[in-house]
Motif scaffolding. Structure first.
Motif, PDB file in Angstrom:
ATOM      1  N   LEU A  94      40.357  26.611  56.002  1.00 49.17           N
ATOM      2  CA  LEU A  94      41.532  26.103  55.288  1.00 49.17           C
ATOM      3  C   LEU A  94      42.584  27.188  55.080  1.00 49.17           C
ATOM      4  O   LEU A  94      43.781  26.933  55.217  1.00 49.17           O
ATOM      5  CB  LEU A  94      41.117  25.513  53.934  1.00 49.17           C
ATOM      6  CG  LEU A  94      40.599  24.075  53.975  1.00 49.17           C
ATOM      7  CD1 LEU A  94      40.069  23.655  52.608  1.00 49.17           C
ATOM      8  CD2 LEU A  94      41.689  23.119  54.434  1.00 49.17           C
ATOM      9  N   PHE A  95      42.136  28.402  54.760  1.00 54.82           N
ATOM     10  CA  PHE A  95      43.094  29.493  54.591  1.00 54.82           C
ATOM     11  C   PHE A  95      43.771  29.810  55.926  1.00 54.82           C
ATOM     12  O   PHE A  95      44.987  30.072  55.972  1.00 54.82           O
ATOM     13  CB  PHE A  95      42.399  30.740  54.048  1.00 54.82           C
ATOM     14  CG  PHE A  95      43.327  31.913  53.878  1.00 54.82           C
ATOM     15  CD1 PHE A  95      44.202  31.973  52.812  1.00 54.82           C
ATOM     16  CD2 PHE A  95      43.340  32.949  54.798  1.00 54.82           C
ATOM     17  CE1 PHE A  95      45.070  33.050  52.656  1.00 54.82           C
ATOM     18  CE2 PHE A  95      44.198  34.023  54.657  1.00 54.82           C
ATOM     19  CZ  PHE A  95      45.063  34.073  53.579  1.00 54.82           C
ATOM     20  N   MET A  96      43.005  29.779  57.001  1.00 53.88           N
ATOM     21  CA  MET A  96      43.581  30.026  58.318  1.00 53.88           C
ATOM     22  C   MET A  96      44.614  28.950  58.660  1.00 53.88           C
ATOM     23  O   MET A  96      45.694  29.256  59.189  1.00 53.88           O
ATOM     24  CB  MET A  96      42.480  30.048  59.387  1.00 53.88           C
ATOM     25  CG  MET A  96      42.981  30.358  60.788  1.00 53.88           C
ATOM     26  SD  MET A  96      41.636  30.546  61.989  1.00 53.88           S
ATOM     27  CE  MET A  96      40.950  28.891  61.970  1.00 53.88           C
ATOM     28  N   PHE A  97      44.296  27.703  58.328  1.00 56.64           N
ATOM     29  CA  PHE A  97      45.241  26.615  58.575  1.00 56.64           C
ATOM     30  C   PHE A  97      46.525  26.814  57.771  1.00 56.64           C
ATOM     31  O   PHE A  97      47.637  26.623  58.296  1.00 56.64           O
ATOM     32  CB  PHE A  97      44.604  25.271  58.208  1.00 56.64           C
ATOM     33  CG  PHE A  97      45.576  24.118  58.232  1.00 56.64           C
ATOM     34  CD1 PHE A  97      45.973  23.552  59.436  1.00 56.64           C
ATOM     35  CD2 PHE A  97      46.102  23.604  57.051  1.00 56.64           C
ATOM     36  CE1 PHE A  97      46.874  22.494  59.463  1.00 56.64           C
ATOM     37  CE2 PHE A  97      47.005  22.558  57.072  1.00 56.64           C
ATOM     38  CZ  PHE A  97      47.387  21.997  58.284  1.00 56.64           C
ATOM     39  N   MET A  98      46.398  27.200  56.501  1.00 55.51           N
ATOM     40  CA  MET A  98      47.571  27.439  55.666  1.00 55.51           C
ATOM     41  C   MET A  98      48.410  28.581  56.234  1.00 55.51           C
ATOM     42  O   MET A  98      49.644  28.540  56.218  1.00 55.51           O
ATOM     43  CB  MET A  98      47.151  27.763  54.232  1.00 55.51           C
ATOM     44  CG  MET A  98      46.398  26.655  53.527  1.00 55.51           C
ATOM     45  SD  MET A  98      47.401  25.194  53.221  1.00 55.51           S
ATOM     46  CE  MET A  98      48.157  25.627  51.663  1.00 55.51           C
ATOM     47  N   GLY A  99      47.736  29.611  56.760  1.00 60.03           N
ATOM     48  CA  GLY A  99      48.448  30.728  57.356  1.00 60.03           C
ATOM     49  C   GLY A  99      49.232  30.306  58.585  1.00 60.03           C
ATOM     50  O   GLY A  99      50.379  30.705  58.776  1.00 60.03           O
ATOM     51  N   LEU A 100      48.610  29.481  59.432  1.00 57.92           N
ATOM     52  CA  LEU A 100      49.290  28.996  60.632  1.00 57.92           C
ATOM     53  C   LEU A 100      50.502  28.140  60.266  1.00 57.92           C
ATOM     54  O   LEU A 100      51.582  28.287  60.841  1.00 57.92           O
ATOM     55  CB  LEU A 100      48.319  28.181  61.497  1.00 57.92           C
ATOM     56  CG  LEU A 100      47.203  28.970  62.179  1.00 57.92           C
ATOM     57  CD1 LEU A 100      46.194  28.017  62.817  1.00 57.92           C
ATOM     58  CD2 LEU A 100      47.778  29.891  63.241  1.00 57.92           C
ATOM     59  N   LEU A 101      50.314  27.257  59.299  1.00 54.13           N
ATOM     60  CA  LEU A 101      51.412  26.391  58.866  1.00 54.13           C
ATOM     61  C   LEU A 101      52.541  27.209  58.261  1.00 54.13           C
ATOM     62  O   LEU A 101      53.723  26.927  58.494  1.00 54.13           O
ATOM     63  CB  LEU A 101      50.884  25.370  57.854  1.00 54.13           C
ATOM     64  CG  LEU A 101      51.887  24.326  57.349  1.00 54.13           C
ATOM     65  CD1 LEU A 101      52.432  23.497  58.516  1.00 54.13           C
ATOM     66  CD2 LEU A 101      51.231  23.415  56.311  1.00 54.13           C
ATOM     67  N   PHE A 102      52.191  28.231  57.502  1.00 53.46           N
ATOM     68  CA  PHE A 102      53.175  29.121  56.884  1.00 53.46           C
ATOM     69  C   PHE A 102      54.040  29.782  57.958  1.00 53.46           C
ATOM     70  O   PHE A 102      55.274  29.790  57.872  1.00 53.46           O
ATOM     71  CB  PHE A 102      52.424  30.178  56.068  1.00 53.46           C
ATOM     72  CG  PHE A 102      53.296  31.100  55.264  1.00 53.46           C
ATOM     73  CD1 PHE A 102      53.910  30.662  54.096  1.00 53.46           C
ATOM     74  CD2 PHE A 102      53.488  32.413  55.648  1.00 53.46           C
ATOM     75  CE1 PHE A 102      54.698  31.517  53.336  1.00 53.46           C
ATOM     76  CE2 PHE A 102      54.276  33.277  54.907  1.00 53.46           C
ATOM     77  CZ  PHE A 102      54.878  32.829  53.736  1.00 53.46           C
TER      78      PHE A 102
END
Length: 227
Positions: free
Chosen positions: A11-19
């Protein structure tokens, strides 16, 4: 044995990609001026506030240290995008290529504007994360809605106060700068308020899935610390 605190969740990786995607997209959309009622704003307004919403989510769930990692990651990815875009812009086009003007309008970001954008992003994002972190400690984790809005106001205010004078002082009439800054802050804050119900549900779900709800007791707020 690996240290669990050094692991990165999906989830943190996904948030980073979206950011990162939001930041890069905002750079492209900034090249278009759009009308918002009587106000004139850039197309980046459509997506850039999402980066602050993600910043709020990460600060709330994983704490300031992970938010710091996210901010510098976003800075690096955005920098790479801008630099390669600028490189492609200065390389002469093929003889049959007839869209130099359009390509330059999107990727020919002036060094002054680029420097202003990067500086404003870093300062505004770190202020947003810092305010979110400190308010969470002071409120004992309550009033997420108020913390999200207040941190956005501080972050967006710093962002606009840095970006517009650095980028446009001497280019735009001085009397137009402050109304432009105020309108940007107001519109981005309204954006945050409108999507706040979604933000609240996202934060609750991430906390439940991750089993994380970090309080930054004793954390270093040095933006250049990577420990």
């Amino acid at each position: 044995m690996q240290n669990k605190t050094n692991q990165v969740s999906t989830l943190f990786m996904f948030m980073g990609l979206l950011f990162c995607v939001c930041l890069i997209t905002a750079n492209v959309l900034e090249t278009k001026q759009i009308a918002c009622g009587p106000l004139s704003v850039t197309g980046g307004l459509l997506v850039f506030p999402i980066s602050y919403i993600i910043n709020d989510c990460v600060s709330e769930v994983w704490g300031f240290r992970k938010a710091r990692t996210l901010i510098w990651l976003g800075f690096a990815m955005n920098f790479i995008f801008v630099m390669f875009g600028a490189l492609a812009d200065v390389i002469p086009g093929a003889p049959w290529w007839d869209n130099d003007e359009g390509f330059h309008a999107v990727f020919g970001l002036a060094p002054r504007v680029a420097a202003a954008s990067f500086t404003a992003f870093v300062v505004g994002s770190f202020i947003n994360a810092y305010v979110m972190s400190r308010m969470k400690i002071l409120s004992h984790g309550k009033n997420f809605s108020a913390r999200a809005i207040v941190s956005t106001i501080f972050g967006e205010t710093a962002d606009s106060l840095i970006f517009f004078p650095l980028a446009f002082l001497g280019v735009l009439p001085t009397g137009q700068l402050m109304p432009l800054i105020i309108s940007q802050i107001m519109l981005k804050t309204v954006y945050e308020i409108i999507v706040l119900p979604i933000t609240i549900q996202v934060v609750k779900r991430i906390k439940r899935i991750e089993g994380e709800d970090v309080y930054d007791e004793g954390v270093s707020y040095n933006m250049f610390s990577f420990k």
